[in-house]
Enzyme design. Structure first.
Site, short mmCIF file in Angstrom:
data_model
loop_
_atom_site.label_atom_id
_atom_site.label_comp_id
_atom_site.label_asym_id
_atom_site.label_seq_id
_atom_site.Cartn_x
_atom_site.Cartn_y
_atom_site.Cartn_z
N LYS A 13 -28.94 -7.41 -116.74
CA LYS A 13 -27.89 -8.07 -115.96
C LYS A 13 -28.34 -9.40 -115.39
O LYS A 13 -27.69 -10.42 -115.55
CB LYS A 13 -27.44 -7.16 -114.79
CG LYS A 13 -26.89 -5.81 -115.19
CD LYS A 13 -26.46 -4.99 -114.00
CE LYS A 13 -27.60 -4.58 -113.08
NZ LYS A 13 -28.58 -3.65 -113.70
N ARG A 88 -21.67 -0.74 -106.91
CA ARG A 88 -22.50 0.29 -107.54
C ARG A 88 -21.98 1.68 -107.24
O ARG A 88 -22.57 2.65 -107.72
CB ARG A 88 -23.92 0.17 -106.97
CG ARG A 88 -24.94 -0.39 -107.96
CD ARG A 88 -26.23 -0.49 -107.20
NE ARG A 88 -27.42 -0.58 -107.98
CZ ARG A 88 -28.08 -1.72 -108.20
NH1 ARG A 88 -27.60 -2.87 -107.80
NH2 ARG A 88 -29.22 -1.69 -108.85
N ARG A 127 -41.08 -5.69 -116.64
CA ARG A 127 -40.49 -6.87 -115.97
C ARG A 127 -41.50 -7.49 -115.01
O ARG A 127 -42.20 -6.80 -114.29
CB ARG A 127 -39.23 -6.44 -115.19
CG ARG A 127 -38.71 -7.52 -114.25
CD ARG A 127 -37.29 -7.27 -113.78
NE ARG A 127 -37.05 -5.90 -113.33
CZ ARG A 127 -35.83 -5.37 -113.21
NH1 ARG A 127 -34.76 -6.09 -113.46
NH2 ARG A 127 -35.70 -4.13 -112.80
N ARG A 160 -42.09 -5.97 -109.42
CA ARG A 160 -41.32 -5.39 -108.31
C ARG A 160 -41.85 -4.01 -107.97
O ARG A 160 -42.22 -3.25 -108.86
CB ARG A 160 -39.84 -5.28 -108.72
CG ARG A 160 -39.04 -6.51 -108.39
CD ARG A 160 -37.68 -6.48 -109.04
NE ARG A 160 -36.91 -5.25 -108.78
CZ ARG A 160 -35.63 -5.09 -109.16
NH1 ARG A 160 -35.01 -6.06 -109.79
NH2 ARG A 160 -35.00 -3.96 -108.90
N ARG A 171 -33.90 5.53 -110.34
CA ARG A 171 -32.82 4.54 -110.33
C ARG A 171 -31.84 4.76 -111.47
O ARG A 171 -30.63 4.58 -111.29
CB ARG A 171 -33.42 3.12 -110.38
CG ARG A 171 -34.08 2.73 -109.05
CD ARG A 171 -35.09 1.60 -109.20
NE ARG A 171 -34.52 0.41 -109.76
CZ ARG A 171 -35.20 -0.51 -110.45
NH1 ARG A 171 -36.50 -0.33 -110.68
NH2 ARG A 171 -34.60 -1.58 -110.91
#
Ligand code: ADP
Ligand code: AMP
Ligand code: ZN
Length: 214
Positions: A13, A88, A127, A160, A171
């Site tokens: 996203k 969400r 990431r 992160r 998640r």
């Protein structure tokens, strides 16, 4: 262009958002970025969010909704915006609809990026982000020119805290339980644009643009 970009964690996203906002010259509203900024600055909001985020859980709706309301009222949102990571939950989507109604505007499209769990986990765990400018990289799929270093400002890239395997799994489950119903919610409004997120970054962007400008 008044857009929402929807999809599970790690779907891509934020990566697509960066290109979309440049093409259409609209602000990028990422609730995750807003929360991380507040945690970094040790604000009250940051303190309230951190526990939820570290566990991979959603921040309560009331906190999120008021932040987005605030942000949408800013003048730079007048000609459009891209909401990334919000809504969400169905509750957040209903609140957003009510707020947009009050403002006398409507969403144009909801871009839904889809990918299966294996891909999501690999993308999230690999990431790396720039703590200065927020640019996103991947150790395998989207490498910086110099390993561990931001192409744009040379800052040392970080991982992160919630991009570790166990939290990523939580998640994804939270997404399935609480966010997936939004696909039917926006589908029923005829707003959904389903995109195959397993393609390359460039191919996904091309498809998004093609569909938005159809
Ligand atoms: P999200 O905002 O949905 O959580 P990101 O845009 O941050 O996801 O992407 C997650 C990770 O996957 C990042 O490291 C990014 O560089 C990488 N990535 C994004 N899109 C793709 C893609 N189409 N193919 C391979 N890797 C991707
Ligand atoms: P993201 O940057 O979108 O991956 O979001 C990181 C984390 O921020 C999530 O795991 C949640 O804890 C929190 N968060 C971001 N957006 C929302 C939202 N709309 N509702 C609830 N929590 C959110
Ligand atoms: Zn940077």
């Amino acid at each position: 262009m008044r857009l929402v970009i929807l999809g599970p964690p790690g779907a891509g996203k934020g990566t697509q958002a960066d290109s979309i906002i440049k093409r259409y010259d609209i602000p990028h509203i990422s609730t995750g970025d807003i929360f991380r900024e507040n945690i970094k600055n040790e604000t009250e909001l940051g303190k309230e969010c951190k526990g939820f985020m570290d566990k991979g859980l959603l921040v309560p709706d009331d906190l999120v909704v008021s932040i987005v309301q605030d942000r949408l009222s800013k003048s730079d949102c007048q000609n459009g915006f891209l909401l990334d990571g919000f809504p969400r939950t169905v509750g957040q989507a209903v609140s957003l609809d009510a707020e947009l109604d009050k403002m006398g505007i409507k969403l144009d499209k909801v871009i839904n990026i889809e990918a299966d769990k294996e891909i999501l986990v690999e993308r999230a765990i690999g990431r790396r982000v720039c703590p200065s400018c927020g640019a996103t990289y991947h150790i395998k799929f989207n490498r910086p020119q110099e390993e561990g270093q931001c192409d744009l400002d040379g800052s040392k890239l970080i991982q992160r805290e919630d991009d570790v395997e166990e939290t990523v799994a939580t998640r994804i489950q939270v997404y399935l339980d609480q966010t997936l119903p939004l696909i039917n919610y926006y589908g029923a409004q005829g707003l959904l644009l389903n995109i195959d997120g397993t393609q390359s970054i460039d191919a996904i962007f091309d498809q998004i643009v093609q569909e938005l400008e159809r």
